[in-house]
Design an enzyme around this catalytic site. Structure first.
Site, PDB file in Angstrom:
ATOM      1  N   SER A 140       3.217 100.648 106.224  1.00  0.00           N
ATOM      2  CA  SER A 140       3.961  99.617 106.947  1.00  0.00           C
ATOM      3  C   SER A 140       5.449  99.926 106.868  1.00  0.00           C
ATOM      4  O   SER A 140       5.900 100.650 105.964  1.00  0.00           O
ATOM      5  CB  SER A 140       3.697  98.243 106.319  1.00  0.00           C
ATOM      6  OG  SER A 140       4.585  97.257 106.804  1.00  0.00           O
ATOM      7  N   TYR A 153       3.414  91.333  99.564  1.00  0.00           N
ATOM      8  CA  TYR A 153       3.029  92.253 100.636  1.00  0.00           C
ATOM      9  C   TYR A 153       3.827  93.550 100.541  1.00  0.00           C
ATOM     10  O   TYR A 153       3.259  94.652 100.643  1.00  0.00           O
ATOM     11  CB  TYR A 153       3.257  91.597 101.994  1.00  0.00           C
ATOM     12  CG  TYR A 153       2.930  92.490 103.163  1.00  0.00           C
ATOM     13  CD1 TYR A 153       1.607  92.734 103.521  1.00  0.00           C
ATOM     14  CD2 TYR A 153       3.940  93.094 103.912  1.00  0.00           C
ATOM     15  CE1 TYR A 153       1.300  93.562 104.592  1.00  0.00           C
ATOM     16  CE2 TYR A 153       3.643  93.920 104.984  1.00  0.00           C
ATOM     17  CZ  TYR A 153       2.324  94.149 105.324  1.00  0.00           C
ATOM     18  OH  TYR A 153       2.025  94.966 106.389  1.00  0.00           O
TER      19      TYR A 153
END
Length: 259
Positions: A140, A153
């Site tokens: 990501s 996250y």
């Protein structure tokens, strides 16, 4: 099944995973897919008829990952690429939340975003060694920069970078290991059930498109189909044969900071 390439994809029922199924099928691959529920299975069956090998289950369950690989081999005969793609977001969960909420969310996020990758790769590895295959993980923009999620996250996606480097080194020269870092992409990514976010979807957040536009130098929010090309490159035995330990960012410049 001859020399046709075979790819196995987790998190294949929606978002980037679903678009990966479409793209690899269009590129001529045989595809096996792990999806979360019967609704996602029905969606794939409607679009692809019986062209896919589909397993329904929890990516956190090692037996489910083993089942995915077994059914892939039973149907297609071999495995060339395993794509660890399943993931959840934390909806900007703050460290200032009650510890019980943070702790349970952390465990769930790391179980899906990190441990399930280890599990899937472990299950696929014996078959990948037979074919000198490859692994591609979904990292990501949050693997490289802050702002794309909360600390749970972001920590989970930084962990993926370490996995790529360590496993690429450990498994060379038999198996290549790489990742793609999407960012600024609107998907149906949900959050941890332990925090009550499992029914939420990123794409339904008010103002999400405008927020991403403001964070992205290229000035638009990507769709899943905009970010899948690097996966095809990394999976390719021809174009990707000299690539391992590499993470390709495809984030509209988000990691660079605001323009």
């Amino acid at each position: 099944m001859g020399n046709q390439q075979v790819v196995s994809i987790t998190g294949a029922g929606s978002g980037i995973g679903l678009e990966l199924v479409r793209s690899f099928k269009s590129a001529g691959y045989y595809v096996s897919a792990l999806v979360r529920n019967e609704e996602q299975e029905a969606l794939l069956c409607k679009e692809f008829k019986d062209a896919l090998e589909i397993v329904v289950g929890d990516v956190r369950d090692h037996a489910t990952n083993e089942k995915l690989i077994k059914q892939t081999i039973d149907r297609f005969g071999h495995l060339d690429c395993f794509i660890a793609n399943a993931g959840i977001w934390d909806y900007m969960l703050s460290i200032e939340e009650p510890w019980e909420k943070i702790s349970s969310s952390f465990d769930e996020i790391f179980d899906i975003n990190v441990k399930s990758y280890f599990s899937g790769i472990s299950a696929a590895l014996p078959e990948l060694k037979k074919t000198n295959g490859s692994v591609v993980m979904t990292a990501s923009v949050s693997s490289h920069a802050v702002g794309g999620g909360g600390s749970c996250y972001i920590a989970s996606k930084h962990a993926v970078l370490g996995m790529v480097k360590a496993l690429a080194y450990e498994l060379a020269p038999e198996v290549r290991v790489n990742a793609v870092s999407p960012g600024g992409t609107v998907t149906s990514l949900c959050g941890p059930a332990s925090a009550g976010f499992d029914k939420m979807h990123m794409k339904d957040m008010p103002g999400i498109d405008d927020m991403i536009k403001g964070l992205t130098p290229l000035g638009f929010a990507a769709k899943p189909e905009d970010v899948v090309a690097p996966y095809l490159l990394l999976a390719s035995r021809k174009q990707g044969k000299f690539i391992t330990g590499t993470v390709i960012s495809i984030d509209g410049g988000m990691a660079l900071g605001r323009k």
